[in-house]
Write a protein that holds these residues in place. Structure first.
Motif, PDB file in Angstrom:
ATOM      1  N   ALA A  56       5.083  -6.184 -15.099  1.00  0.00           N
ATOM      2  CA  ALA A  56       3.936  -5.462 -14.158  1.00  0.00           C
ATOM      3  C   ALA A  56       2.618  -6.379 -14.322  1.00  0.00           C
ATOM      4  O   ALA A  56       2.157  -6.334 -15.253  1.00  0.00           O
ATOM      5  N   SER A  57       2.420  -7.115 -13.200  1.00  0.00           N
ATOM      6  CA  SER A  57       1.409  -7.795 -12.813  1.00  0.00           C
ATOM      7  C   SER A  57       0.173  -7.062 -12.214  1.00  0.00           C
ATOM      8  O   SER A  57       0.241  -7.267 -10.820  1.00  0.00           O
ATOM      9  N   GLY A  58      -0.720  -6.611 -12.943  1.00  0.00           N
ATOM     10  CA  GLY A  58      -1.709  -5.704 -11.979  1.00  0.00           C
ATOM     11  C   GLY A  58      -2.326  -4.911 -13.022  1.00  0.00           C
ATOM     12  O   GLY A  58      -2.530  -5.128 -14.229  1.00  0.00           O
ATOM     13  N   GLY A  59      -3.038  -3.706 -12.568  1.00  0.00           N
ATOM     14  CA  GLY A  59      -3.512  -2.777 -13.367  1.00  0.00           C
ATOM     15  C   GLY A  59      -2.849  -1.527 -13.730  1.00  0.00           C
ATOM     16  O   GLY A  59      -1.445  -1.652 -13.651  1.00  0.00           O
ATOM     17  N   ALA A  81       0.865  -1.113   0.042  1.00  0.00           N
ATOM     18  CA  ALA A  81      -0.037  -0.015   0.074  1.00  0.00           C
ATOM     19  C   ALA A  81       0.732   1.441  -0.061  1.00  0.00           C
ATOM     20  O   ALA A  81       0.412   2.347  -0.536  1.00  0.00           O
ATOM     21  N   GLU A  82       2.051   1.178   0.599  1.00  0.00           N
ATOM     22  CA  GLU A  82       3.098   2.501   0.762  1.00  0.00           C
ATOM     23  C   GLU A  82       3.711   2.641  -0.517  1.00  0.00           C
ATOM     24  O   GLU A  82       4.186   3.597  -1.048  1.00  0.00           O
ATOM     25  N   ASP A  83       4.019   1.538  -1.343  1.00  0.00           N
ATOM     26  CA  ASP A  83       4.932   1.761  -2.341  1.00  0.00           C
ATOM     27  C   ASP A  83       4.032   0.587  -3.519  1.00  0.00           C
ATOM     28  O   ASP A  83       4.072  -0.643  -3.255  1.00  0.00           O
ATOM     29  N   PRO A  84       3.261   1.118  -4.559  1.00  0.00           N
ATOM     30  CA  PRO A  84       2.653   0.491  -5.394  1.00  0.00           C
ATOM     31  C   PRO A  84       3.476  -0.117  -6.462  1.00  0.00           C
ATOM     32  O   PRO A  84       2.929  -0.807  -7.420  1.00  0.00           O
ATOM     33  N   GLY A  85       4.800   0.095  -6.352  1.00  0.00           N
ATOM     34  CA  GLY A  85       5.830  -0.642  -7.373  1.00  0.00           C
ATOM     35  C   GLY A  85       6.868  -0.067  -7.880  1.00  0.00           C
ATOM     36  O   GLY A  85       7.803  -0.502  -8.422  1.00  0.00           O
ATOM     37  N   GLY A  97      -2.697   1.283 -12.261  1.00  0.00           N
ATOM     38  CA  GLY A  97      -1.746   1.751 -11.428  1.00  0.00           C
ATOM     39  C   GLY A  97      -0.456   1.119 -11.132  1.00  0.00           C
ATOM     40  O   GLY A  97       0.713   1.756 -10.761  1.00  0.00           O
ATOM     41  N   THR A  98      -0.441  -0.367 -11.011  1.00  0.00           N
ATOM     42  CA  THR A  98       0.762  -1.183 -10.908  1.00  0.00           C
ATOM     43  C   THR A  98       1.840  -0.636 -12.323  1.00  0.00           C
ATOM     44  O   THR A  98       2.916  -0.578 -12.035  1.00  0.00           O
ATOM     45  N   VAL A  99       1.116  -0.388 -13.314  1.00  0.00           N
ATOM     46  CA  VAL A  99       1.796  -0.087 -14.707  1.00  0.00           C
ATOM     47  C   VAL A  99       2.359   1.013 -14.471  1.00  0.00           C
ATOM     48  O   VAL A  99       3.840   1.392 -14.904  1.00  0.00           O
ATOM     49  N   ARG A 100       1.884   1.979 -14.066  1.00  0.00           N
ATOM     50  CA  ARG A 100       2.238   3.373 -13.857  1.00  0.00           C
ATOM     51  C   ARG A 100       3.589   3.564 -12.795  1.00  0.00           C
ATOM     52  O   ARG A 100       4.479   4.050 -13.157  1.00  0.00           O
TER      53      ARG A 100
END
Length: 287
Positions: free
Chosen positions: A51-54, A30-34, A56-59
């Motif tokens: 990047a495995s996610g949506g 939650a503190e660091d999205p990637g 926000g993770t891609v960004r």
């Protein structure tokens, strides 16, 4: 077996088909999205980051990879997956893994709003309020239609005063409901709010929505649905490599679908970093 364990097993099995060993797995928080995890992967010698996610993770992964020369591949498991949809990247896991392993490396631009990179869009006003009002639980249950409720809720919000300075030359003053800045043009539901946006042209496309009456909203919808390029002050589009946006009063803004609160200042700077991110795409596709 948990969903995460199952996902890891599927990805590892797909990579094994191409002779790849077990990958290095780094979980976001939650503190660091990637961002930190991506920088760690690069520091440990990664040749490719998935990047495995949506969005926000891609960004976040894109921010960590900018300027490193290490390419990004996407395994889309989010709600919107707008970068994937805009560039027509694979959505099925086997095809997405193959694109990462055997695909072409394509440089794309990265937008920056007040120092925060984005690869899809940044929004000020209505778009951000809609994202802020849509819960993650509802998005997980019904997908992108969850945003409709948030949109309807804020259609009667008060407009804000906005002054845009584009590339240091053109200055515009409007009372707007939303300012949208896009690296690509398609949003949820397949609507192309910015039909001319390209992720590798060195520019950002800007949409200013300024309807004042219910009839104006109907005209805006018609303008968007038909992808009209006629000038309409209720839905203006511009292109710029950099811009300054002055806002009064402060309003919510978002970055690649993630609400990031009210503008910290009344003046926001926006620019593009041309071809700052390397992206893996399937061979032989335009995107």
């Amino acid at each position: 077996m948990s969903d995460l364990d199952r996902h890891r097993a599927e990805v590892t099995a797909e990579l094994a088909i191409y002779g790849w060993d077990e990958p290095l797995w780094l979980e976001t928080t939650a503190e660091d999205p990637g961002v930190g995890m991506t920088k760690q992967a690069v520091a440990e010698g990664a040749d490719l980051v998935f990047a495995s996610g949506g969005d926000g993770t891609v960004r976040a992964c894109a921010e960590g990879l900018m300027g490193t020369g290490v390419p990004l591949a996407i395994l889309p498991i989010g709600t919107g997956n707008l970068l994937v949809r805009n560039l027509k990247l694979p959505q099925a896991l086997p095809d997405a893994v193959r694109a990462g392993v055997e695909g072409e490396t394509r440089p794309i631009d990265v937008g920056v709003i007040d120092g925060r990179p984005f690869v899809v869009m940044a929004g000020i006003g209505l778009d951000a309020s809609m994202a802020h009002s849509t819960s993650d639980d509802v998005k997980r249950k019904i997908g992108w239609p969850a945003y409709i409720g948030g949109l309807v809720k804020h259609l009667r919000d008060r407009p804000f005063q906005v002054t845009l300075c584009l590339d240091g030359r053109t200055t515009l003053r409007r009372r707007a409901m939303m300012v949208l800045i896009g690296n690509v043009g398609q949003v949820q539901g397949g609507l192309r709010l910015l039909p001319d946006a390209k992720p590798d042209d060195g520019h950002l496309d800007i949409l200013i929505l300024a309807p004042r009456t219910p009839m104006d909203w109907l005209r805006v919808v018609g303008h968007v649905v038909t992808r009209s390029k006629r000038y309409d002050r209720r839905a203006e589009r511009y292109t710029a490599a950099r811009a300054r946006i002055d806002i009064d009063p402060p309003v919510l803004h978002e970055c690649d679908g993630d609400p990031i609160g009210y503008c910290s200042t009344t003046s926001i700077s926006i620019e593009t970093e041309p071809k700052a991110l390397l992206l893996r795409t399937p061979r032989g596709t335009d995107g």
